[in-house]
Design an enzyme around this catalytic site. Structure first.
Site, mmCIF file in Angstrom:
data_model
loop_
_atom_site.group_PDB
_atom_site.id
_atom_site.type_symbol
_atom_site.label_atom_id
_atom_site.label_comp_id
_atom_site.label_asym_id
_atom_site.label_seq_id
_atom_site.Cartn_x
_atom_site.Cartn_y
_atom_site.Cartn_z
ATOM 1 C CB ALA A 220 -0.901 -0.010 1.224
ATOM 2 C CG ASN A 221 0.028 4.681 -1.809
ATOM 3 O OD1 ASN A 221 -0.711 5.524 -1.325
ATOM 4 N ND2 ASN A 221 -0.264 4.039 -2.940
ATOM 5 N NE ARG A 222 4.776 6.757 4.925
ATOM 6 C CZ ARG A 222 4.887 5.973 5.991
ATOM 7 N NH1 ARG A 222 3.865 5.835 6.813
ATOM 8 N NH2 ARG A 222 6.003 5.333 6.221
#
Ligand code: C5P
Length: 425
Positions: A220-222
């Site tokens: 995932a990413n932020r």
């Protein structure tokens, strides 16, 4: 009152009540008269004295006070405003509103009013997520009550999640939009609710994507989704039929937007192309560049040697929408850059075939990723312009204002309607 617009602000009892002092100040600065009602609980968080001093008016609180009622009956209180705002709106007042209870001056006024109502919820994350609160919110939406927030972040009680009241700036903007009257933003106008983009359809992608490694793990990413959600909200407010294709976020669905939740880039692509044809596509999502080719159907076992993940590229949703047979008239991308921000984004605009690229610097320290503010550059075929640092809500409004102007111009020169290419925009 000399001001041209009037707001009745109902302050209920939550810690966020202190933010109302700033909101009142911002409203009066914007030449909007504010009259306040405080619940008994609100008076434990802020004093009627400060509220009265800032609003320069009597503060009302008691349904059975001869003074309050003879000076200004609750029916008059509820009718003399152009808009009724409840901020903060606690779980308690939301529940009372959903049930139509009228057991104090605040709730009686809310039942008696014939004016539009906007609420800014604020509460602990568990209270916000509680099925009863969600049921009540759904009821309020059905009753035509507008919401701003709640936002996701650190809450007053130290927990993290959704429940924080929107900042006074954002509430002011929502109020101004609802009070109607075109608001001048930059060189464009953000036209009041429900008009400028009526009959237009918009697709917005937002948030991160989750790329599965196995049934329990993912990459995932932020990305918080805040900018995409704000854009979807602003499009809907301007009257566009808005579809928000969103990866997993903690954010509440914006008012009047159709939300399509997805997980992976491939799901996001399918949901976006399924939503065509559209007049506008805005790809704000932080789509994972790669996915795991050897995703397993069963949970990977922890062995002596760690598994090797083979990454393969994901489809580029923005480029695909821009090249589609039913291409939206206006395709807009976002470019998060850490160096040569404008140059890289300008190249990306051409490479991906979109009309505009909104570029922002996401270097560590800018606070853009996950934060509430953004400083962007709008890149079109005509060149780049830098916008001042502002809230993500304001970026959304500026962008929508520009869309209104551009599509309006296109409409003037193109008889008929429907997705058409904007040449050189
Ligand atoms: O290439 P880059 O990821 O920097 O491009 C950013 C822009 O492209 C954003 O508008 C993003 O939503 C979009 N994008 C996309 N699908 C991808 C990668 C990026 O729609 N697979």
């Amino acid at each position: 009152m000399a001001a041209s617009k009037r707001v009745l602000l109902i302050i209920s009892g939550g810690i966020a009540a202190y933010k109302c002092l700033e909101l009142i100040r911002r409203l009066t600065d914007a030449d909007i008269a504010v009259r306040c009602i405080m619940t008994k609980a609100a008076e434990r968080f802020v004093t009627p004295l400060s509220v009265g001093a800032l609003s320069r008016d009597t503060v009302y609180s008691d349904l059975f006070s001869l003074k309050d009622e003879s000076e200004m009956g609750h029916i008059r209180l509820s009718r003399e405003a152009d808009l009724v705002v409840v901020a903060p709106a606690t779980a308690d007042i939301i529940a009372k509103m959903a049930a139509g209870l009228a057991d104090d001056l605040a709730t009686t006024t809310l039942v008696a009013t014939d004016k539009p109502v906007l609420i800014a919820p604020a509460m602990n994350v568990a209270m916000w997520k509680h099925p009863a609160t969600q049921r009540n919110i759904a009821q309020l939406r059905e009753d035509g009550i507008a919401l701003i927030g709640p936002e996701t972040g650190e809450l007053a009680d130290g927990e993290y999640g959704t429940g924080r009241m929107s900042e006074p700036d954002a509430i002011l903007q929502a109020i101004e939009s609802r009070l109607g009257g075109p608001k001048v933003i930059g060189r464009d106008r953000f036209v009041g609710p429900g008009t400028a983009l009526k009959g237009r359809r918009a697709i917005v992608t937002a948030g991160p994507t989750h790329e599965a490694i196995d049934p329990v793990r993912f990459i995932a990413n932020r990305s918080s989704g805040k900018q995409g959600y704000a854009i979807a909200a602003a499009l809907a407010l301007a009257g566009a039929e808005t579809i928000l294709v969103t990866g997993p976020t903690d954010l509440a669905a914006p008012d009047g937007v159709t939300v399509v939740p997805v997980e992976s880039a491939r799901d996001m692509l399918a949901a976006s192309t399924d939503s065509l044809p559209a007049d506008i596509a805005i790809c704000v999502a932080a789509v994972a560049d790669w996915r795991v080719e050897n995703e397993t159907g069963a949970k990977l076992k922890k062995g002596a040697t760690p598994p090797e993940l083979k990454l393969i590229p994901n489809p580029d949703i923005l480029a695909i929408l821009a090249a589609s047979r039913t291409r939206p008239a206006l395709v807009i991308g976002f470019a998060a850059e850490t160096e040569r921000v404008v140059e890289n984004a300008a190249e990306k605009r051409v490479r991906k075939g979109c009309d505009w690229m909104v570029a922002n610097d996401v270097s560590p320290g800018t606070g853009t990723f996950g934060g509430d503010r953004n400083q962007v550059h709008l890149i079109t075929a005509d060149g780049a312009e830098s916008w001042p640092s502002m809230s993500k809500t304001e970026v959304a409004e500026w962008l929508v204002a520009r869309i209104v102007r551009t599509l309006g111009r296109k409409e003037d020169s193109t008889p008929g309607h429907g997705p058409t290419q904007i040449a050189g925009s």
